[in-house]
Design an enzyme around this catalytic site. Structure first.
Site, PDB file in Angstrom:
ATOM      1  N   LYS A  87       0.817  -1.207   0.000  1.00  0.00           N
ATOM      2  CA  LYS A  87       0.000   0.000   0.000  1.00  0.00           C
ATOM      3  C   LYS A  87       0.853   1.261   0.000  1.00  0.00           C
ATOM      4  O   LYS A  87       1.866   1.338   0.697  1.00  0.00           O
ATOM      5  CB  LYS A  87      -0.877   0.038   1.271  1.00  0.00           C
ATOM      6  CG  LYS A  87      -1.986  -1.007   1.303  1.00  0.00           C
ATOM      7  CD  LYS A  87      -2.810  -0.832   2.574  1.00  0.00           C
ATOM      8  CE  LYS A  87      -3.717  -2.015   2.866  1.00  0.00           C
ATOM      9  NZ  LYS A  87      -4.823  -2.154   1.913  1.00  0.00           N
ATOM     10  N   ARG A  94     -23.204  -3.041  -3.716  1.00  0.00           N
ATOM     11  CA  ARG A  94     -24.577  -2.861  -4.227  1.00  0.00           C
ATOM     12  C   ARG A  94     -24.725  -1.525  -4.943  1.00  0.00           C
ATOM     13  O   ARG A  94     -25.390  -1.431  -5.978  1.00  0.00           O
ATOM     14  CB  ARG A  94     -25.582  -2.955  -3.072  1.00  0.00           C
ATOM     15  CG  ARG A  94     -25.849  -4.385  -2.606  1.00  0.00           C
ATOM     16  CD  ARG A  94     -27.194  -4.441  -1.895  1.00  0.00           C
ATOM     17  NE  ARG A  94     -27.490  -5.745  -1.320  1.00  0.00           N
ATOM     18  CZ  ARG A  94     -28.074  -6.738  -1.989  1.00  0.00           C
ATOM     19  NH1 ARG A  94     -28.397  -6.582  -3.264  1.00  0.00           N
ATOM     20  NH2 ARG A  94     -28.316  -7.881  -1.394  1.00  0.00           N
TER      21      ARG A  94
END
Lengths: 317, 202
Positions: free
Chosen positions: A89, A173
């Site tokens: 990262k 979603r």
């Protein structure tokens, strides 16, 4: 509008190779590891890649302070220890950390909200690198802005370090719903959609035509159990990142995999089970069998109990 | 190209990796593609592709529940094609590091032989598949160090074989599924349809 934001970008050699590696990771699990022993456990359990970092998100959350790129020494040791791809990262906007990671031979760079952001306005220009990048997103606009900057893989942000999958679900979603909505718009309506999503028109148009992102779409943030992995895969994730879910015991204490055989066995059981559930996400019988093998689960922290300013997912824009 | 009732049913091992890219390439080459995750699912297929991905991960699944033996049985009469991780699974011997393999292809393969992701590359070169040059996408690719006498070399990189065939077994160290040229998948689809017909090469 620059050509690199349009369809042509996805035929450039550099981006094809970056997305190509992301394709190879599909259906797999990428595991956060903090030392060589954890990296070996991850590889033995069947991880497709490991993310080398100094502290997993649960520890960063508990301990506070500035979270930065892992030390090059640790990253090199992990690269030496495993044959699978190694990720690491960099802080949001910290292109010099990314340059170091590229120099070390890291296979994928995660420009991550889990670390303390280094730039409050600009993300890294990822086109400037040969090493591919993955970036987090909570919605379609954010995903497309990262892709415009050169990301070769998108992952949901979720709420890292909690063991609570609720925000990974929400983000997946949201992205899937917004992609579906674009597919029924007319050509004329896409210009306005681009404005609404604050994303380049050319990328919005590609999503409208294909119904999916032009790069692989993975899930991260709070995934802690085999059933969590199966849930995210069924919701449309193409692979799974597991951060604190495998090697953490208490909120800020990792399992002692180096000295305690029982705790090592617990980490192995969690890692194996999540790998199996990710491949067989549509087969509840196998997910049940895999879950049964797990001897413990990270304690976790309900994401709803976290104050707004303590959320990691709101970093990046 | 076969169509309709005669269409070949070709499985793609879908444990992990770029199996959906292979499925698309097969459909574009006139075959029907099926995702295979369990050993019992290989019964109804005419050929099988082992895709790119991480061979260590795929092996974890293959070493469970008799999957390796089922694949060895399968390959005694039906065609198998492996790309990248797939060729590592097919090889007689794997180095760097050594690992278990099916031993179906008489070749010695070295993993990650060209370096890390930063050393990945797309090359264009000649092949036995026709005059038109073949695009080859190499991603953290393995290298074929040695091949046995029955292995036919269809393309090379710096003198080392990158696309090979040994009877009904085919293998590539690159990813034809990530290019738009379908000659490699069409060749495999042809091997499958010939071997599934009576009197074919099978």
């Amino acid at each position: 509008m620059s050509e690199k934001n349009g369809n042509k970008a996805f035929t450039s050699t550099s981006l094809r190779l970056k997305i190509g590696l992301a394709e190879m990771l599909k259906g797999g699990v990428i595991m956060d590891v903090m030392n060589v022993e954890q990296a070996r456990i991850a590889e033995e359990a069947g991880a497709v890649s490991v993310m080398a970092l100094e502290r997993v998100p649960a520890m960063i959350r508990a301990e506070g302070g500035v979270a930065r790129m892992a030390s090059p020494k640790l990253i090199k040791e992990i690269i030496q220890a495993v044959s699978i791809p190694v990720m690491a990262k960099a802080r949001i906007g910290h292109f010099a950390e990314a340059q170091v990671l590229q120099e070390l031979g890291v296979d994928f760079i995660d420009e991550s909200e889990v670390l303390t952001p280094a730039d409050e306005t600009h993300h890294i220009d990822k086109h400037a690198f040969k090493t591919p990048f993955v970036c987090g997103a909570r919605n379609l606009g954010e995903a497309l802005r990262r892709i415009a900057e050169g990301a070769a893989m998108i992952r949901t942000k979720g709420e890292a370090g909690t063991g609570d999958v609720v925000h990974a679900v929400q983000h997946m979603r949201q992205i899937v719903k917004e992609m579906k909505a674009l597919t029924v718009l007319s050509e004329q309506e896409l210009y306005h959609a681009a404005k609404e999503h604050q994303a380049p028109y050319e990328l919005v148009r590609i999503v409208a035509q294909t119904g999916k992102l032009p790069v692989p779409n993975f899930s991260a943030g709070g995934i802690a159990t085999p059933a969590d992995a199966a849930l995210m895969m069924q919701l449309g994730a193409e692979a799974i990142f597991v951060g604190s879910g495998i090697f953490m015991k208490e909120r800020a204490t990792p399992l002692d995999v180096e000295n305690d055989p029982k705790e090592r066995a617990e980490a192995v059981s969690r890692a194996k089970a999540i790998v199996i559930a990710t491949t067989h996400y549509n087969d509840p019988k196998i997910v049940a069998e895999a879950s049964e093998q797990v001897t413990g689960t990270m304690k976790g922290l309900a994401a709803a109990a976290i104050e707004e300013k303590e959320l990691l997912q709101t970093r990046g824009w | 190209m076969t169509q309709g009732a005669n269409q070949s049913r070709i499985g793609v091992l879908a444990i992990q990796g770029d199996f959906s890219a292979h499925a698309l390439a097969l459909e574009e080459s006139g075959a029907k593609a099926l995702e295979i995750r369990k050993p019992e699912e290989i019964d109804g297929i005419d050929g099988l592709i082992l895709p790119g991905g991480e061979s260590t991960t795929m092996l974890k699944f293959l070493e469970r529940s008799g999957f390796l033996d089922a694949l060895k049985d399968f390959a005694t009469e039906r065609p198998v094609f492996g790309t990248c991780a797939g060729i590592i699974l097919l090889a007689r011997e794997v180095r760097h590091p050594a690992q278990v393999s099916l031993g179906l292809l008489d070749a010695v393969v070295e993993r990650n032989a060209y370096g890390r992701q930063i050393d990945s590359s797309i090359l264009v070169g000649p092949s036995e598949l026709g005059a038109e040059p073949l695009e080859m996408v190499f991603i953290r690719a393995p290298r074929i160090l040695e091949t046995g006498p029955e292995v036919e070399v269809l393309a090379r990189r710096d003198g080392f074989p990158v696309l090979v065939r040994q009877g009904r077994i085919m293998a590539a160290t690159f990813h034809p599924e990530l290019s738009t040229d379908r000659r490699v998948h069409r060749l495999f689809a042809d091997i499958v349809s010939n071997s599934s017909q009576p009197g074919g090469i099978g």
